[in-house]
Design an enzyme around this catalytic site. Structure first.
Site, PDB file in Angstrom:
ATOM      1  N   GLU A   1      34.105 -23.806 -33.537  1.00 60.65           N
ATOM      2  CA  GLU A   1      33.218 -24.449 -32.562  1.00 60.65           C
ATOM      3  C   GLU A   1      31.871 -23.721 -32.519  1.00 60.65           C
ATOM      4  OE1 GLU A   1      35.803 -26.655 -29.285  1.00 60.65           O
ATOM      5  OE2 GLU A   1      35.834 -24.505 -28.936  1.00 60.65           O
TER       6      GLU A   1
ATOM      7  N   ASP B   1      28.827 -29.973 -32.102  1.00 62.89           N
ATOM      8  CA  ASP B   1      27.992 -28.831 -31.714  1.00 62.89           C
ATOM      9  C   ASP B   1      26.853 -28.546 -32.702  1.00 62.89           C
ATOM     10  OD1 ASP B   1      30.008 -28.741 -29.805  1.00 62.89           O
ATOM     11  OD2 ASP B   1      31.043 -27.039 -30.729  1.00 62.89           O
TER      12      ASP B   1
ATOM     13  N   GLN C   1      26.806 -26.905 -20.532  1.00 58.98           N
ATOM     14  CA  GLN C   1      27.840 -27.915 -20.373  1.00 58.98           C
ATOM     15  C   GLN C   1      28.298 -27.911 -18.922  1.00 58.98           C
ATOM     16  OE1 GLN C   1      29.804 -29.982 -23.058  1.00 58.98           O
ATOM     17  NE2 GLN C   1      27.585 -29.884 -23.228  1.00 58.98           N
TER      18      GLN C   1
ATOM     19  N   LEU D   1      31.118 -24.974 -15.449  1.00 56.38           N
ATOM     20  CA  LEU D   1      30.114 -24.704 -16.493  1.00 56.38           C
ATOM     21  C   LEU D   1      30.861 -24.232 -17.731  1.00 56.38           C
ATOM     22  CD1 LEU D   1      27.122 -22.194 -16.076  1.00 56.38           C
ATOM     23  CD2 LEU D   1      29.014 -21.675 -17.617  1.00 56.38           C
ATOM     24  N   ASN D   2      30.419 -24.676 -18.924  1.00 54.72           N
ATOM     25  CA  ASN D   2      30.873 -23.961 -20.117  1.00 54.72           C
ATOM     26  C   ASN D   2      29.702 -23.654 -21.039  1.00 54.72           C
ATOM     27  OD1 ASN D   2      31.789 -26.891 -20.383  1.00 54.72           O
ATOM     28  ND2 ASN D   2      32.315 -26.272 -22.436  1.00 54.72           N
ATOM     29  N   ASP D   3      29.714 -24.043 -22.275  1.00 59.28           N
ATOM     30  CA  ASP D   3      28.763 -23.509 -23.261  1.00 59.28           C
ATOM     31  C   ASP D   3      27.291 -23.582 -22.856  1.00 59.28           C
ATOM     32  OD1 ASP D   3      31.203 -24.020 -24.423  1.00 59.28           O
ATOM     33  OD2 ASP D   3      30.434 -25.428 -25.905  1.00 59.28           O
TER      34      ASP D   3
HETATM   35  C1  FRU Z   1      33.297 -25.217 -26.753  1.00 56.31           C
HETATM   36  C2  FRU Z   1      33.384 -26.733 -26.675  1.00 56.31           C
HETATM   37  C3  FRU Z   1      32.497 -27.381 -27.714  1.00 56.31           C
HETATM   38  C4  FRU Z   1      32.218 -28.735 -27.108  1.00 56.31           C
HETATM   39  C5  FRU Z   1      32.119 -28.396 -25.646  1.00 56.31           C
HETATM   40  C6  FRU Z   1      32.590 -29.469 -24.709  1.00 56.31           C
HETATM   41  O1  FRU Z   1      33.638 -24.612 -25.556  1.00 56.31           O
HETATM   42  O2  FRU Z   1      34.717 -27.164 -26.832  1.00 56.31           O
HETATM   43  O3  FRU Z   1      33.038 -27.437 -29.002  1.00 56.31           O
HETATM   44  O4  FRU Z   1      31.052 -29.314 -27.591  1.00 56.31           O
HETATM   45  O5  FRU Z   1      32.893 -27.233 -25.441  1.00 56.31           O
HETATM   46  O6  FRU Z   1      32.298 -29.132 -23.395  1.00 56.31           O
END
Ligand code: FRU
Length: 489
Positions: free
Chosen positions: A222, A168, A63, A45-47
């Site tokens: 970002e 983004d 994400q 998982l990220n953003d």
């Molecule tokens: C930030 C990022 C965003 C991008 C996403 C990809 O963590 O790099 O800029 O959209 O993650 O997963």
């Protein structure tokens, strides 16, 4: 394990039920699975993405790379909640299945319009030479939760003067117009944000850069976010490429804000304060905010950072989101409080109080691995006061106020399985007060600390032994009065 490009760009749709089942089983056996944080069933998982309120519920996407703890082919995973505390896993929201998002449905936002929830995201694509080509894309969700994509990107090229690091989108409405802010890199390799305008969400006109006074501030910004709160214009973004400076900017990448007058639209003139980090801990990045129906500005962040190995990687998954925070502005600074709804989690309550005099104190049965803890130190006549959590034979995680240096210190050097040590195991920030209040949210592998009702926040992942559940309070070289209350979660 090294992941090949082929493995990173494998689609979940091509994976058998059996393989997914096996992945899940490995993840479920991990001792560091969280209990009240949003985390992926498998993979990374990220953003947070598309954080919004629609049709009576909060919606929150994130994400997601399903097949392992690496940044591979990204999907939007969809969760929702009526109360910001109990989150339901809905399933995949956006799949990278079109020419304009073939290499990942990257981060973006959501906004309600004409009874639909519109979702804006970056379609990441790569050509045969593996050069990046970003598109800004749109989808919409109806009341039944069905999501459809527009057939074409709504912004199909990067404007002149910027590189392919252009992504983004966050959309908001001002009077009758919609505005979209996008994180960008200038051709001179400095970071910035640009704005587009639209009357119908379909056709977008490039307005230009927000005119900040941060001309040379990292190489890429970002996940930008802009909102107005109590007559302030707040710009949040996650700059990459800042050098450490004193206690600040110690993590691989930062995320923070500037506050000023509301941005003049459409001229984009913006007078603002200096940049402040949102979180003074270890693991916080790419936050996203929304305004809920009661007018609160709520924010959730990714409790992790890019390009760092975490101990859960061995168990097939990585990262979680923070708990939601409510924002306000005081003297040009953002105050962050845990949302009140967190109280829904409260179970058995315990209270302790007393004087600690150059001592370390623990109290019978006052321990745990998942809880909320509020501890206040009054009448401080000591050189430091604080709390150690997740204490075991060789482990402890320390949060303290150093009265002499006037700093809050978060020390995870003995928290358990080490990681990211290259960036140091201590974080600290300036602070000064007569009464110190630490409000902690402790889960199996994390702690979020709100200091004096949100004047500072420090967040960090920790990977202690399951048996390390002790709680100790201390005052060094003198005494202090302690008031503490704790709820099991
Ligand atoms: C930030 C990022 C965003 C991008 C996403 C990809 O963590 O790099 O800029 O959209 O993650 O997963």
């Amino acid at each position: 394990m090294e992941w090949t490009r082929e493995q990173r760009y494998r689609k979940i749709e091509e994976v058998s039920e059996q393989e997914l089942h096996n992945l899940k089983k490995i993840v479920q056996q991990c001792p560091w699975r969280q209990t009240f944080h949003i985390q992926p069933e498998t993979g990374l998982l990220n953003d947070p993405n598309g954080f919004s309120f629609y049709n009576g519920e909060y919606h929150l996407f994130y994400q997601w790379f399903p097949l392992g703890p690496v940044h591979g082919l990204k999907y939007w995973y969809h969760t929702k909640s009526k109360d910001l505390t109990n989150w339901e896993n809905v399933g995949i929201g956006i799949r990278p299945d079109q020419f304009f998002d073939s290499h990942g449905a990257y981060s973006g936002s959501g906004i309600e319009h004409d009874e639909q929830l519109y979702l804006f995201y970056t379609g990441n694509t790569r050509n045969l030479d593996w050069e990046r080509l970003p598109y800004q894309c749109m989808a919409w969700m109806d009341r039944h939760g069905e999501i459809n994509k527009a057939n074409e990107p709504i912004i199909d090229h990067v404007p002149e003067g910027y590189t392919d690091h252009f992504r983004d989108p966050k959309v908001w409405k001002d009077n009758d117009a919609f505005y979209m802010i996008i994180g960008a890199q200038r051709e001179n390799l400095t970071g910035t944000v640009v704005v587009y305008r639209s009357n119908d969400l379909n056709h977008w006109t490039f307005l230009g850069e927000i005119d900040t006074q941060l001309e040379n501030f990292g190489y890429m910004w970002e996940c930008p976010d802009y909102f107005e709160l109590e007559n302030n214009g707040v710009l949040i973004f996650s700059p990459q490429g800042l050098e450490p400076s004193g206690d600040a900017f110690r993590n691989i990448y930062q995320s923070g804000y500037i506050v000023g007058n509301p941005i003049a639209l459409p001229s984009l003139n913006y007078q603002h304060s200096e940049f402040h980090e949102l979180d003074h801990g270890f693991d916080f990045y790419a936050p996203q905010s929304m305004e809920d129906p009661s007018g609160r500005r709520l924010m959730i962040g990714w409790m992790g950072l890019p390009e760092i190995d975490y101990p859960t990687d061995q168990h097939g998954w990585a990262h979680c989101l923070t708990i939601p925070r409510e924002l306000s502005v005081k003297n040009n600074k953002i105050i962050q409080k845990p949302v009140k709804e967190m109280e829904n989690h409260r179970k058995a309550k315990q209270e302790v109080h007393g004087i600690i005099d150059n001592d370390i104190k623990s109290y019978a049965d006052f321990n745990g691995t998942t809880y909320e803890l509020i501890c206040e130190f009054h009448d401080i006549f000591a050189s430091e006061v604080g709390v150690a959590i997740r204490c075991g034979e060789n482990e402890e995680t320390i949060i303290k106020y150093d009265v002499v240096s006037k700093k809050i210190v978060f020390d995870r050097s003995r928290s358990g399985q080490p990681f990211a040590e290259k960036y140091g195991s201590i974080r600290q920030c300036d602070f000064s007060a007569d009464i110190v209040k630490f409000h902690l949210f402790v889960d199996r592998s994390s702690v979020e600390v709100f200091i004096n009702d949100g004047e500072r926040v420090m967040t960090g992942r920790i990977f202690p032994d399951q048996d390390s559940n002790g709680v100790q309070f201390f005052a060094k070289n003198g005494k202090s009065r302690l008031e503490a209350v704790k709820w099991e979660y």
